[in-house]
Enzyme design. Sequence first.
Site, PDB file in Angstrom:
ATOM      1  N   ASP B  93      33.572  42.443  33.052  1.00 50.42           N
ATOM      2  CA  ASP B  93      33.602  42.893  31.254  1.00 50.42           C
ATOM      3  C   ASP B  93      32.726  43.953  31.217  1.00 50.42           C
ATOM      4  OD1 ASP B  93      31.136  42.323  32.401  1.00 50.42           O
ATOM      5  OD2 ASP B  93      30.513  40.813  30.331  1.00 50.42           O
ATOM      6  N   CYS B  96      31.101  44.382  35.645  1.00 47.77           N
ATOM      7  CA  CYS B  96      30.800  42.878  36.950  1.00 47.77           C
ATOM      8  C   CYS B  96      29.955  43.604  37.916  1.00 47.77           C
ATOM      9  CB  CYS B  96      32.438  42.464  37.019  1.00 47.77           C
ATOM     10  SG  CYS B  96      33.221  44.512  37.067  1.00 47.77           S
ATOM     11  N   HIS B 285      35.787  48.416  54.516  1.00 42.88           N
ATOM     12  CA  HIS B 285      34.561  48.522  53.364  1.00 42.88           C
ATOM     13  C   HIS B 285      33.969  49.511  53.565  1.00 42.88           C
ATOM     14  CE1 HIS B 285      33.005  47.102  57.943  1.00 42.88           C
ATOM     15  NE2 HIS B 285      32.023  47.803  57.298  1.00 42.88           N
ATOM     16  N   HIS B 316      37.720  45.560  38.963  1.00 43.06           N
ATOM     17  CA  HIS B 316      36.663  45.007  39.286  1.00 43.06           C
ATOM     18  C   HIS B 316      35.984  44.315  40.392  1.00 43.06           C
ATOM     19  CE1 HIS B 316      35.095  41.040  37.266  1.00 43.06           C
ATOM     20  NE2 HIS B 316      35.708  40.375  38.422  1.00 43.06           N
TER      21      HIS B 316
END
Lengths: 157, 323
Positions: B93, B96, B285, B316
């Site tokens: 939404d 996150c 990462h 997200h």
Amino acid sequence: MQASRARLFKEYKEVQREKTADPDIQLVCDDSNIFKWTALIKGPSETPYDGGVFQLAFSVPEQYPLQPPQVRFLTKIFHPNVHFKTGEICLDILKNAWSPAWTLQSVCRAIIALMAHPEPDSPLNCDSGNLLRSGDIRGYQSMARMYTRLAAMPKKG
Amino acid sequence: MRKSTDAPVRRCERLTRDGFKQGRGRSKKYWREVIRHDMEQLQLTEDMTLHKKLWRQRIRVEEAEYHLGNSILLKKIKVLSEQYAAIRRTRGDGNCFFRSFMFGYLEHILESQDQNEVHRIKANIEECKKTLLSLGYAEFTFEDFFALFLEQLDSVLQGSEDSMSHDELLCRIRDPSISDYVVMFFRFVTSGEIRKRSEFFEPFVLGLTNASVEQLFVVPVMLELPGVNPPPYLKTQFCKSAVEPMSEESDHVQIIALSDALGVPIRVVYLDRSSCENNSINVNHHDFIPTSSEVGNSDVSKTTNPSITLLYRPGHYDILYPK
């Protein structure tokens, strides 16, 4: 519900304490309902709203301050971003740009700023927006001034 | 007003679409029907077109799942599954990142019972409060959000009357009256950090939101009313439009700011379709290691691995659990 009430109570105390800080805004809470407020704001100087006093109605949702208050003009006003009939206001901070850092008081300030700087590209009042967009500043100003005189100033005599 | 059906822009509605097979004798499938079909699949209706956030959210989630069919992604997922034990999905939404961080951090404290860390972060939170005050925020606008986070922090430590279990933590994260308040706490902290160190964040913000920054600066052109204020300072605008409002998505800038402000290292693992050289598949990462703002004392955190790992897919964030 509890959180919004507590927050509004803090704002109420702040308004009482700072009553004289901002002479252009007079924010009053409903006697029996802390979720209903009204405000009287002075039209900014050197705009067609100068000299007028405009009344705003606040309706505060239970999710406040995560959600914005609903605000509309009770006094008729000719402005591109205010609906001529309902008084609804098109202002980003009252919609998706809202954050709890705003307060009822600072919303009033933002509305005064909007009165001084209309955004004719997102009009709620198309007549007013079209006047500005076509460059007819004189037309816009005289219409706005006329409605300020008719609706936002004390009647003479 | 709608254009006539012959107008070039509307002709596309009648274009036939390849790839959609139809049975013999069936009428041709038009673009419009394909859109109908897609909208049905995504549970969209026409009246939602003005609801930008909802719309974006619906199409994005579907897109993310859809591209799982992509082979690079599949390989990367395989690599991930070798390094990580589990994933916890968070609500998509726009909050996150903050919500993932909240759960990841509180869960970490719950499991480690690290009193020192709680002590340390509380000092940082106190700093953040001072920052906001010095930036001119009225205390009553943010104190409730701060108090609620501190409350959560205290109750994940066992031993007091209202200490909570893991299940209780899960319940709280799902309760908007707690969860959304904590998200808002992080938004305040992030905003304060960005504005405090504006000269550091300026280039990031410029690179990130070139388009939207300009949009924000549209000052009514034709109006030459006197007393026009100069456009508000950039950093204020960015925070007012992209950090403080709920549901505004987070990017590098917000992650750096939050990590620095609270002094909590964060690892973000990127699951995207970028391929690697010489065909080897590894998953990138990035570790966000807080720079201790004032003194250059080398923190313990520099040597330890971040305790919070988030998985990033375009648009997200979810939580990852290392093996």
